[in-house]
Design a protein around this motif. Structure first.
Motif, PDB file in Angstrom:
ATOM      1  N   TYR A  18      10.158  10.817   5.371  1.00 24.73           N
ATOM      2  CA  TYR A  18      10.421  10.887   4.345  1.00 24.73           C
ATOM      3  C   TYR A  18       8.347  10.712   4.390  1.00 24.73           C
ATOM      4  O   TYR A  18       8.428   9.805   4.656  1.00 24.73           O
ATOM      5  CB  TYR A  18      11.120  10.731   2.612  1.00 24.73           C
ATOM      6  N   ARG A  19       8.049  11.737   2.907  1.00 21.29           N
ATOM      7  CA  ARG A  19       6.640  11.215   3.111  1.00 21.29           C
ATOM      8  C   ARG A  19       5.908  11.546   2.196  1.00 21.29           C
ATOM      9  O   ARG A  19       6.465  13.416   0.969  1.00 21.29           O
ATOM     10  CB  ARG A  19       5.457  12.174   3.991  1.00 21.29           C
ATOM     11  N   ILE A  20       4.826  11.104   1.560  1.00 22.54           N
ATOM     12  CA  ILE A  20       5.010  11.342  -0.375  1.00 22.54           C
ATOM     13  C   ILE A  20       3.245  11.147   0.328  1.00 22.54           C
ATOM     14  O   ILE A  20       2.245  10.627   0.723  1.00 22.54           O
ATOM     15  CB  ILE A  20       5.236  10.462  -0.844  1.00 22.54           C
ATOM     16  N   ASP A  21       2.752  12.651  -0.428  1.00 24.42           N
ATOM     17  CA  ASP A  21       0.893  12.426  -0.205  1.00 24.42           C
ATOM     18  C   ASP A  21       0.191  13.656  -1.691  1.00 24.42           C
ATOM     19  O   ASP A  21       0.320  14.385  -1.601  1.00 24.42           O
ATOM     20  CB  ASP A  21       0.649  13.868   0.747  1.00 24.42           C
ATOM     21  N   PHE A  95      -9.327   0.518  -0.185  1.00 21.75           N
ATOM     22  CA  PHE A  95      -9.309   0.455  -1.683  1.00 21.75           C
ATOM     23  C   PHE A  95      -9.739   2.061  -1.402  1.00 21.75           C
ATOM     24  O   PHE A  95     -10.848   2.298  -0.843  1.00 21.75           O
ATOM     25  CB  PHE A  95      -9.827  -0.421  -2.619  1.00 21.75           C
ATOM     26  N   GLY A  96      -9.688   2.670  -2.512  1.00 22.13           N
ATOM     27  CA  GLY A  96     -10.603   4.024  -2.886  1.00 22.13           C
ATOM     28  C   GLY A  96      -9.884   5.273  -3.945  1.00 22.13           C
ATOM     29  O   GLY A  96      -8.982   4.517  -4.735  1.00 22.13           O
ATOM     30  N   VAL A  97     -10.455   6.088  -3.856  1.00 16.01           N
ATOM     31  CA  VAL A  97     -10.229   7.126  -5.316  1.00 16.01           C
ATOM     32  C   VAL A  97     -10.624   8.252  -4.415  1.00 16.01           C
ATOM     33  O   VAL A  97     -11.621   8.952  -3.434  1.00 16.01           O
ATOM     34  CB  VAL A  97     -11.648   7.078  -6.656  1.00 16.01           C
ATOM     35  N   THR A  98      -9.643   9.070  -4.920  1.00 17.42           N
ATOM     36  CA  THR A  98      -9.716  10.897  -4.661  1.00 17.42           C
ATOM     37  C   THR A  98      -9.650  11.589  -6.354  1.00 17.42           C
ATOM     38  O   THR A  98      -9.498  10.724  -7.550  1.00 17.42           O
ATOM     39  CB  THR A  98      -8.556  11.542  -3.928  1.00 17.42           C
ATOM     40  N   LEU A  99      -9.442  12.986  -5.731  1.00 17.27           N
ATOM     41  CA  LEU A  99      -9.945  14.163  -7.407  1.00 17.27           C
ATOM     42  C   LEU A  99      -8.739  13.670  -7.725  1.00 17.27           C
ATOM     43  O   LEU A  99      -8.124  13.542  -9.081  1.00 17.27           O
ATOM     44  CB  LEU A  99      -9.642  15.261  -7.018  1.00 17.27           C
ATOM     45  N   SER A 100      -7.550  13.153  -7.477  1.00 17.04           N
ATOM     46  CA  SER A 100      -5.951  13.366  -8.183  1.00 17.04           C
ATOM     47  C   SER A 100      -5.596  11.568  -8.324  1.00 17.04           C
ATOM     48  O   SER A 100      -4.578  11.224  -8.883  1.00 17.04           O
ATOM     49  CB  SER A 100      -5.508  14.638  -7.526  1.00 17.04           C
ATOM     50  N   VAL A 101      -5.751  10.128  -7.045  1.00 11.72           N
ATOM     51  CA  VAL A 101      -5.692   9.445  -7.295  1.00 11.72           C
ATOM     52  C   VAL A 101      -6.368   8.684  -7.229  1.00 11.72           C
ATOM     53  O   VAL A 101      -6.973   8.456  -6.086  1.00 11.72           O
ATOM     54  CB  VAL A 101      -4.119   9.457  -6.620  1.00 11.72           C
ATOM     55  N   THR A 184      -0.938   4.714   2.968  1.00  9.85           N
ATOM     56  CA  THR A 184      -2.066   4.456   3.439  1.00  9.85           C
ATOM     57  C   THR A 184      -3.521   4.658   1.839  1.00  9.85           C
ATOM     58  O   THR A 184      -4.438   4.476   2.272  1.00  9.85           O
ATOM     59  CB  THR A 184      -2.845   5.816   4.304  1.00  9.85           C
ATOM     60  N   GLY A 185      -2.519   4.126   1.353  1.00 16.30           N
ATOM     61  CA  GLY A 185      -2.847   4.635  -0.064  1.00 16.30           C
ATOM     62  C   GLY A 185      -2.976   5.252  -1.154  1.00 16.30           C
ATOM     63  O   GLY A 185      -1.643   5.472  -1.903  1.00 16.30           O
ATOM     64  N   PRO A 186      -3.017   6.755  -0.583  1.00 17.99           N
ATOM     65  CA  PRO A 186      -2.729   8.435  -1.359  1.00 17.99           C
ATOM     66  C   PRO A 186      -1.447   8.389  -0.797  1.00 17.99           C
ATOM     67  O   PRO A 186      -0.561   9.147  -1.024  1.00 17.99           O
ATOM     68  CB  PRO A 186      -3.830   9.392  -1.656  1.00 17.99           C
ATOM     69  N   GLU A 187      -1.271   7.702   0.545  1.00 21.12           N
ATOM     70  CA  GLU A 187      -0.047   9.170   1.241  1.00 21.12           C
ATOM     71  C   GLU A 187       0.799   7.546   1.615  1.00 21.12           C
ATOM     72  O   GLU A 187       0.357   6.476   2.171  1.00 21.12           O
ATOM     73  CB  GLU A 187      -0.552   9.389   1.801  1.00 21.12           C
ATOM     74  N   GLN A 188       2.464   7.876   1.619  1.00 22.53           N
ATOM     75  CA  GLN A 188       2.927   7.047   1.698  1.00 22.53           C
ATOM     76  C   GLN A 188       3.904   7.653   2.909  1.00 22.53           C
ATOM     77  O   GLN A 188       4.652   8.552   2.843  1.00 22.53           O
ATOM     78  CB  GLN A 188       4.148   6.373   1.072  1.00 22.53           C
TER      79      GLN A 188
END
Length: 196
Positions: A18-21, A95-101, A184-188
């Motif tokens: 399974y993957r969440i992005d 650590f980081g920031v994207t447009l959504s998270v 990876t942060g925004p993706e598990q």
């Protein structure tokens, strides 16, 4: 290398299940809409508890305090994830920031289910207790700052939507203790032995 909390390499016989992005358009949209609903479900009832005159008395100082507290909370939320990961793994954090998270991750390792559960729920547990207690106290002493803290509490609940979703996946769908997660942060990504 293996520890009780993580593996540096994916063990032989494991495959992604399974993957969440959170960077993907549909996932980001759904999580942000659900997060907004969660935030409003906390904020609106709390606002209705305050006299209407008190609601409109906010001044510039209160608004500045609100803006600073929101920014500080977003940073603190990710630092709590990071603290949990650092204590449990001792590994390098990103650590980081994207447009959504906004995110914190440990992309170079595969964490155990237990480690993932602790790191995922840590900010929700810490800040839910802290903000709820502060809101309860401020309700009786300062309506303007009560509104600030319940708005931040609502943003906290809404902002935890991804953490809670992943946590609940691990509690109800991926119960096997052999599960590993790469964050990876925004993706598990979730891995299980192929014989499963």
């Amino acid at each position: 290398m293996k520890s009780d909390n993580f593996f540096t390499e994916l063990p032989q016989g494991y495959a992604e299940v399974y993957r969440i992005d959170a960077k993907k358009g549909k996932t980001a949209l759904v999580m942000n809409v659900v997060g907004l609903v969660m935030a409003l479900a906390v904020i609106l009832p709390c606002i209705l508890c305050v006299n209407i005159r008190e609601r409109v008395r906010a001044d510039y100082i209160v608004l500045i305090v609100f803006a600073v507290c929101v920014l500080a909370y977003f940073v603190a939320h990710e630092l709590v994830h990071g603290a949990a990961y650092k204590i449990l793994t001792g590994r390098k954090l990103v650590f980081g920031v994207t447009l959504s998270v906004a995110f914190c991750g440990v992309p170079d390792i595969y964490v155990t289910r237990r480690t993932a559960l602790i790191a995922l729920i840590a900010p929700f547990a810490v800040f839910s207790v802290l903000f709820s207690a502060l809101a309860a106290w401020l309700y009786f002493f300062n309506a303007a700052y009560y509104l600030v803290i319940v708005t931040i509490l609502g943003l906290h609940f809404g902002g935890c939507v991804g953490d809670l979703y992943t946590f609940l996946l691990l509690i109800f769908r991926f119960k096997d203790k052999r599960l590993l997660m790469r964050d990876t942060g925004p993706e598990q990504a979730f891995y299980m032995p192929e014989d499963n």
